[in-house]
Design a protein around this motif. Structure first.
Motif, PDB file in Angstrom:
ATOM      1  N   GLN A 266      70.245  32.000  32.514  1.00  0.00           N
ATOM      2  CA  GLN A 266      69.672  30.993  33.387  1.00  0.00           C
ATOM      3  C   GLN A 266      68.152  31.043  33.272  1.00  0.00           C
ATOM      4  O   GLN A 266      67.558  32.109  33.387  1.00  0.00           O
ATOM      5  N   THR A 267      67.550  29.928  33.055  1.00  0.00           N
ATOM      6  CA  THR A 267      66.103  29.879  32.884  1.00  0.00           C
ATOM      7  C   THR A 267      65.469  28.998  33.956  1.00  0.00           C
ATOM      8  O   THR A 267      66.130  28.141  34.541  1.00  0.00           O
ATOM      9  N   SER A 268      64.200  29.201  34.189  1.00  0.00           N
ATOM     10  CA  SER A 268      63.454  28.400  35.156  1.00  0.00           C
ATOM     11  C   SER A 268      62.957  27.143  34.462  1.00  0.00           C
ATOM     12  O   SER A 268      62.107  27.215  33.568  1.00  0.00           O
ATOM     13  N   VAL A 269      63.489  25.993  34.853  1.00  0.00           N
ATOM     14  CA  VAL A 269      63.113  24.737  34.200  1.00  0.00           C
ATOM     15  C   VAL A 269      62.678  23.718  35.244  1.00  0.00           C
ATOM     16  O   VAL A 269      63.125  23.752  36.396  1.00  0.00           O
ATOM     17  N   ASN A 270      61.819  22.826  34.831  1.00  0.00           N
ATOM     18  CA  ASN A 270      61.321  21.794  35.723  1.00  0.00           C
ATOM     19  C   ASN A 270      62.464  20.895  36.185  1.00  0.00           C
ATOM     20  O   ASN A 270      63.320  20.501  35.396  1.00  0.00           O
ATOM     21  N   ARG A 271      62.501  20.611  37.477  1.00  0.00           N
ATOM     22  CA  ARG A 271      63.503  19.731  38.075  1.00  0.00           C
ATOM     23  C   ARG A 271      64.934  20.231  37.856  1.00  0.00           C
ATOM     24  O   ARG A 271      65.862  19.457  37.654  1.00  0.00           O
ATOM     25  N   GLY A 272      65.079  21.543  37.879  1.00  0.00           N
ATOM     26  CA  GLY A 272      66.417  22.108  37.765  1.00  0.00           C
ATOM     27  C   GLY A 272      67.303  21.751  38.939  1.00  0.00           C
ATOM     28  O   GLY A 272      68.522  21.924  38.873  1.00  0.00           O
ATOM     29  N   TYR A 273      66.709  21.238  39.999  1.00  0.00           N
ATOM     30  CA  TYR A 273      67.472  20.850  41.191  1.00  0.00           C
ATOM     31  C   TYR A 273      68.188  19.512  41.000  1.00  0.00           C
ATOM     32  O   TYR A 273      69.100  19.169  41.760  1.00  0.00           O
ATOM     33  N   GLN A 274      67.770  18.736  40.005  1.00  0.00           N
ATOM     34  CA  GLN A 274      68.369  17.421  39.821  1.00  0.00           C
ATOM     35  C   GLN A 274      69.750  17.534  39.185  1.00  0.00           C
ATOM     36  O   GLN A 274      69.993  18.382  38.319  1.00  0.00           O
ATOM     37  N   LYS A 275      70.643  16.681  39.588  1.00  0.00           N
ATOM     38  CA  LYS A 275      72.013  16.687  39.091  1.00  0.00           C
ATOM     39  C   LYS A 275      72.034  16.465  37.582  1.00  0.00           C
ATOM     40  O   LYS A 275      71.390  15.568  37.066  1.00  0.00           O
ATOM     41  N   GLY A 276      72.764  17.332  36.877  1.00  0.00           N
ATOM     42  CA  GLY A 276      72.929  17.186  35.442  1.00  0.00           C
ATOM     43  C   GLY A 276      71.945  17.970  34.596  1.00  0.00           C
ATOM     44  O   GLY A 276      72.150  18.113  33.388  1.00  0.00           O
ATOM     45  N   VAL A 277      70.861  18.474  35.205  1.00  0.00           N
ATOM     46  CA  VAL A 277      69.892  19.256  34.430  1.00  0.00           C
ATOM     47  C   VAL A 277      70.500  20.599  34.037  1.00  0.00           C
ATOM     48  O   VAL A 277      70.371  21.061  32.901  1.00  0.00           O
ATOM     49  N   LEU A 278      71.189  21.241  34.998  1.00  0.00           N
ATOM     50  CA  LEU A 278      71.852  22.519  34.747  1.00  0.00           C
ATOM     51  C   LEU A 278      73.366  22.327  34.773  1.00  0.00           C
ATOM     52  O   LEU A 278      73.878  21.428  35.452  1.00  0.00           O
ATOM     53  N   ASP A 279      74.079  23.179  34.036  1.00  0.00           N
ATOM     54  CA  ASP A 279      75.542  23.093  34.065  1.00  0.00           C
ATOM     55  C   ASP A 279      76.085  23.903  35.239  1.00  0.00           C
ATOM     56  O   ASP A 279      75.331  24.417  36.072  1.00  0.00           O
ATOM     57  N   GLU A 280      77.413  24.023  35.299  1.00  0.00           N
ATOM     58  CA  GLU A 280      78.026  24.698  36.439  1.00  0.00           C
ATOM     59  C   GLU A 280      77.660  26.181  36.536  1.00  0.00           C
ATOM     60  O   GLU A 280      77.751  26.798  37.593  1.00  0.00           O
ATOM     61  N   LYS A 281      77.179  26.766  35.428  1.00  0.00           N
ATOM     62  CA  LYS A 281      76.763  28.168  35.430  1.00  0.00           C
ATOM     63  C   LYS A 281      75.267  28.329  35.713  1.00  0.00           C
ATOM     64  O   LYS A 281      74.754  29.444  35.750  1.00  0.00           O
ATOM     65  N   GLY A 282      74.582  27.208  35.886  1.00  0.00           N
ATOM     66  CA  GLY A 282      73.147  27.263  36.110  1.00  0.00           C
ATOM     67  C   GLY A 282      72.339  27.326  34.828  1.00  0.00           C
ATOM     68  O   GLY A 282      71.144  27.629  34.849  1.00  0.00           O
ATOM     69  N   PHE A 283      72.987  27.044  33.679  1.00  0.00           N
ATOM     70  CA  PHE A 283      72.318  27.056  32.381  1.00  0.00           C
ATOM     71  C   PHE A 283      71.812  25.645  32.052  1.00  0.00           C
ATOM     72  O   PHE A 283      72.452  24.656  32.391  1.00  0.00           O
ATOM     73  N   LEU A 284      70.689  25.579  31.376  1.00  0.00           N
ATOM     74  CA  LEU A 284      70.129  24.283  30.974  1.00  0.00           C
ATOM     75  C   LEU A 284      71.094  23.550  30.043  1.00  0.00           C
ATOM     76  O   LEU A 284      71.650  24.142  29.113  1.00  0.00           O
ATOM     77  N   ARG A 285      71.282  22.255  30.282  1.00  0.00           N
ATOM     78  CA  ARG A 285      72.218  21.466  29.469  1.00  0.00           C
ATOM     79  C   ARG A 285      71.531  20.832  28.251  1.00  0.00           C
ATOM     80  O   ARG A 285      71.977  20.989  27.122  1.00  0.00           O
ATOM     81  N   LEU A 387      58.693  30.133  39.358  1.00  0.00           N
ATOM     82  CA  LEU A 387      57.785  30.935  38.538  1.00  0.00           C
ATOM     83  C   LEU A 387      57.068  31.981  39.378  1.00  0.00           C
ATOM     84  O   LEU A 387      56.923  33.142  38.968  1.00  0.00           O
ATOM     85  N   ALA A 388      56.612  31.572  40.564  1.00  0.00           N
ATOM     86  CA  ALA A 388      55.919  32.518  41.442  1.00  0.00           C
ATOM     87  C   ALA A 388      56.863  33.614  41.911  1.00  0.00           C
ATOM     88  O   ALA A 388      56.485  34.793  41.977  1.00  0.00           O
ATOM     89  N   GLY A 389      58.103  33.225  42.217  1.00  0.00           N
ATOM     90  CA  GLY A 389      59.076  34.200  42.679  1.00  0.00           C
ATOM     91  C   GLY A 389      59.391  35.261  41.639  1.00  0.00           C
ATOM     92  O   GLY A 389      59.639  36.427  41.970  1.00  0.00           O
ATOM     93  N   LYS A 390      59.385  34.894  40.377  1.00  0.00           N
ATOM     94  CA  LYS A 390      59.647  35.835  39.286  1.00  0.00           C
ATOM     95  C   LYS A 390      58.367  36.470  38.751  1.00  0.00           C
ATOM     96  O   LYS A 390      58.417  37.235  37.783  1.00  0.00           O
ATOM     97  N   LYS A 391      57.236  36.099  39.363  1.00  0.00           N
ATOM     98  CA  LYS A 391      55.919  36.564  38.918  1.00  0.00           C
ATOM     99  C   LYS A 391      55.614  36.160  37.467  1.00  0.00           C
ATOM    100  O   LYS A 391      54.817  36.805  36.788  1.00  0.00           O
ATOM    101  N   LEU A 392      56.249  35.093  37.017  1.00  0.00           N
ATOM    102  CA  LEU A 392      55.968  34.611  35.669  1.00  0.00           C
ATOM    103  C   LEU A 392      54.590  33.981  35.578  1.00  0.00           C
ATOM    104  O   LEU A 392      54.030  33.866  34.481  1.00  0.00           O
ATOM    105  N   ASP A 393      54.027  33.582  36.734  1.00  0.00           N
ATOM    106  CA  ASP A 393      52.678  33.020  36.707  1.00  0.00           C
ATOM    107  C   ASP A 393      51.635  34.082  36.371  1.00  0.00           C
ATOM    108  O   ASP A 393      50.491  33.761  36.047  1.00  0.00           O
ATOM    109  N   THR A 394      52.024  35.355  36.424  1.00  0.00           N
ATOM    110  CA  THR A 394      51.092  36.438  36.074  1.00  0.00           C
ATOM    111  C   THR A 394      51.153  36.797  34.594  1.00  0.00           C
ATOM    112  O   THR A 394      50.324  37.585  34.118  1.00  0.00           O
TER     113      THR A 394
END
Length: 755
Positions: A266-285, A387-394
């Motif tokens: 599972q990766t952090s992607v822009n607009r992952g909250y929108q329907k169809g962006v991620l699959d049922e496992k939370g993986f980018l489609r 990104l902030a939650g995972k500290k990826l911004d650092t």
């Protein structure tokens, strides 16, 4: 004194150490005397069976690499875009801290151990190319050429002052790829360049892609954009745009395959909250940030991988492999292995942004290796929080170059082309490695050694396994050693349709009245071969000849038209050659319905003076989202903060505000007419003594400006973005608050702005 190799498993400590080492490099005059890089583990990376992945340069030697090229000695020159998104707010991006660095492997162990800064104090540099014995590079919006003197910059020449105009680095020009036709092509720009007789020539070409550009052996171009992993042209560049009043759609900018992607986590992607962006496992489609495509031409992978198209997918930490399928005049691509990518990683810092063929035949990966790869103008609140939650911004001061090799085939020895003789360079035109062929072609032109013309002419009539004949043709072209006689011999004697295609284009340079009869004979002979590729390039190579004799060459186009009446590619090709001759063709040759429609469109466009936009557009314009960001920072951020969190005793936050998440028309009314406190935001009362100023009387701020500000705030601060139109803003100009000229909270809550 040489340091011993060691392994570091703590990434934070590793990057801190590398930063110290980088400072040491700077203090030591931009050069490490002797250094063995940390042994970076690739255990969380997978690569297709039969291949090896190796880190050959890392954080101590470079930061935020985005592109690279090799010089004639085989050394890596890397573009470091250090200023890109230095924080989640993107503040400080314009700092001149970018650079171009030379990396060397002095001890020949396969890993870079020396670094030298060639140019520094650059603003968001995004491309470079070793051409004409110097370096072409981007600094801010400008394209420069600089001579190289003992690894130091010499005389600088401004090639294009508006090359990368347009603001957002995600939507500005890049690529700088020297092509087989001796022109330099770009992604995200509608111009190509060439240095001719000491002067830089800039001329229109089709607009292609977003980040990165590549080519196949024949010379077709490939590119992509964020959401389309691979696009390409069915024809050689500039062949179907000769008619300025007709824009081709069937021959260029063609989507070649699907956009499905197969990450391994599972990766952090822009607009992952929108329907169809991620699959049922939370993986980018599907891809959302595809970039940096590469047609592999290195000759050091198994045959099945030759001219495969690899694509960077940094948002999913992987690299795709597509198999290109060539059928007559069309190209398609298919996923190499269903459900599996060529390289995939669970390391969210793995950000491949560009791929290159190397002088040794390996494939090189430019890994920006950072947390934030989405520009502020487009980053959603959802992604920023992730990104902030995972500290990826650092994760800011990293960067790597990786190398892919085959276990089944050895890479070739890297020759020092700076010392190669003309005869040695001619021999390299037949090498399996496309990088060596490309560079040998250019150096031969620079050398201007006319003693090899006979050998080059002989090569133009040879087989075409590695496009050798085509390379030879363009060396001769660069040396001004072609003639009608040489080219007509190639066309008549070659057994290779691809070679004939290029020769036909070059023949147009020699279109003169005395050659009309011979060219008509050549056309007749070629038509008799009944070859689709030859017929296509004959149809796009008659433009100059038609200007000399419509009587001789209109019948040739008519024959091709009828033979390929059902193929849109041919009908567009014919329109390209018929610039200015459309009405004559329509009136005398009774074209099929498709061609008639195309020609009629061109005639109407000419009457309305509506040209193909590439002939009108002089530079990239600022995209609306970046314009909204700039307006927000200029007008709104002073009080609300660049991060939208508000400023104590000055203005409430925008993040979490019901005024951002609510009616767009109400938000437009607030911006236009202002608001006075007190006001509640997200359940908290803000007792402010000042008023939010109204913009309605500012004649410099248009409805579109306000709409763009709102669109930016929707993307950056809203829970779920909503659309707004210029017309919505216009209507709110008339919805003035009762009483005073400024809204109160009570009025905002009681007014129905949707009526």
């Amino acid at each position: 004194m040489k340091m011993s190799k060691f392994t570091i498993n703590n990434p934070t400590f590793k990057i801190a150490l590398c930063s110290i080492l980088a400072l040491t490099i700077f203090m030591a005059g931009f050069r490490i005397i002797s250094f063995d890089a940390p042994n970076i583990s690739l255990e969380n990376y997978t690569i297709e069976d039969g291949f090896e992945l190796k880190v050959i340069a890392s954080e101590a030697l470079l930061k935020a690499p985005v592109s690279m090229d090799f010089d004639n000695k085989g050394r890596m020159w890397v573009v470091e875009m250090i200023g890109y998104m230095p924080n989640l707010e993107g503040i400080g991006e314009e700092e001149p801290n970018g650079r171009i660095t030379i990396l060397e492997d002095v001890d020949k162990d396969g890993v870079a151990d020396h670094s030298k800064v060639f140019l520094n104090k650059l603003v968001l540099p995004r491309g470079l190319a070793h051409v004409y014995g110097g370096l072409l590079y981007v600094d801010g919006p400008k394209l420069w050429f600089v001579e190289i003197k003992n690894d130091k910059p010499g005389k600088k020449t401004l090639v294009d002052p508006v090359y990368a105009e347009g603001g957002n680095v995600e939507h500005s020009s890049n690529g700088l790829m020297m092509h087989i036709d001796n022109w330099i092509y770009n992604s995200n720009y509608n111009f190509r360049y060439q240095l001719k007789n000491g002067k830089w020539v800039k001329e229109p070409t089709s607009y292609r892609g977003q980040w990165g550009i590549t080519k196949d052996n024949f010379g077709r171009l490939y590119y992509n954009n964020n959401s389309t992993q691979l696009q390409g042209d069915f024809v050689l560049p500039n062949k179907t745009i000769r008619n300025r009043y007709f824009k081709p759609t069937a021959t260029e900018n063609i989507r070649l395959t699907g956009n499905r992607v197969f990450p391994i986590h599972q990766t952090s992607v822009n607009r992952g909250y929108q329907k169809g962006v991620l699959d049922e496992k939370g993986f980018l489609r599907d891809v959302t940030a595809a970039c940096g495509p590469l047609v592999y031409r290195g000759g050091a992978f198994p045959e099945a991988y030759d001219q495969n198209a690899f694509v960077c997918v940094p948002e999913a930490n992987l690299i795709k492999r597509n198999i290109l399928n060539f059928k007559n005049t069309q190209t398609t691509a298919t996923q190499a292995i269903e459900g599996k990518e060529f390289i995939a990683s669970t390391d969210e810092g793995f950000r491949p942004v560009n791929l290159f063929n190397g002088p040794d035949g390996a494939m090189y990966i430019v890994d920006m290796h950072r947390g934030i790869i989405q520009h502020k103008a487009y980053i959603s609140q959802y992604l920023a929080e992730q990104l902030a939650g995972k500290k990826l911004d650092t994760l800011q001061n990293a960067g790597r170059i990786l190398k892919v090799t085959s276990k089944a085939k050895k890479t070739n020895t890297v020759p020092d082309l700076s010392k190669a003789t003309a005869k040695e360079l001619v021999a390299l035109l037949s090498h399996p490695n496309g990088w060596l062929r490309d560079r040998a072609q250019q150096i031969l032109i620079q050398k201007k050694d006319l003693t090899v013309i006979k050998e080059l002419t002989s090569l133009t009539k040879t087989g075409n396994e590695f496009s050798t004949a085509i390379h030879a043709l363009y060396v001769l072209d660069g040396l001004n050693a072609l003639s009608f006689a040489v080219l007509s011999d190639v066309v008549k004697q070659s057994k290779q349709p691809e070679t004939i295609a290029h020769a036909l284009g070059l023949l147009e340079h020699f279109a003169t009245a005395p050659q009309i009869t011979k060219m008509k004979e050549i056309s007749t002979q070629l038509l008799a071969q009944n070859n689709e590729t030859i017929d296509l390039y004959l149809s796009v190579s008659l433009n100059a000849w038609l200007k000399l004799s419509e009587e001789a060459f209109l019948p040739v186009l008519s024959e091709i038209e009828k033979k390929y009446a059902a193929q849109k590619i041919f009908q567009e090709a014919i329109v390209s050659s018929l610039e200015g001759k459309e009405e004559n063709y329509l009136n005398t040759l009774n074209p099929n319905a498709q061609l008639k429609s195309n020609l009629t469109l061109a005639v109407n466009n000419r009457q309305k003076k509506e040209m193909n936009p590439i002939f009108v557009k002089e530079k990239n314009v600022l995209d609306s989202r970046t314009r909204g960001l700039q307006l927000f920072r200029t007008i709104c951020a002073t009080c609300h903060g660049a991060d939208g969190k508000g400023i104590q005793d000055l203005a409430p936050p925008l993040k979490g505000s019901e005024y951002i998440d609510g009616s767009m028309r109400r938000l437009a009314a607030i911006i236009l007419h202002g608001v006075s406190g007190p006001i509640h935001v997200n359940g908290k009362l803000y007792q402010l003594n000042n008023e939010m100023p109204a913009l309605i009387n500012n004649k410099d701020i248009t409805d579109q400006d306000i709409a763009e500000i709102i669109r930016f705030t929707q993307n950056a601060f809203a829970k779920s973005g909503k659309p707004v139109s210029n017309d919505d803003v216009k209507k709110m100009r008339e919805r003035k608050p009762e009483g005073s000229a400024i809204f109160t909270e009570k009025q905002l809550l009681e007014t129905d702005f949707e009526k």
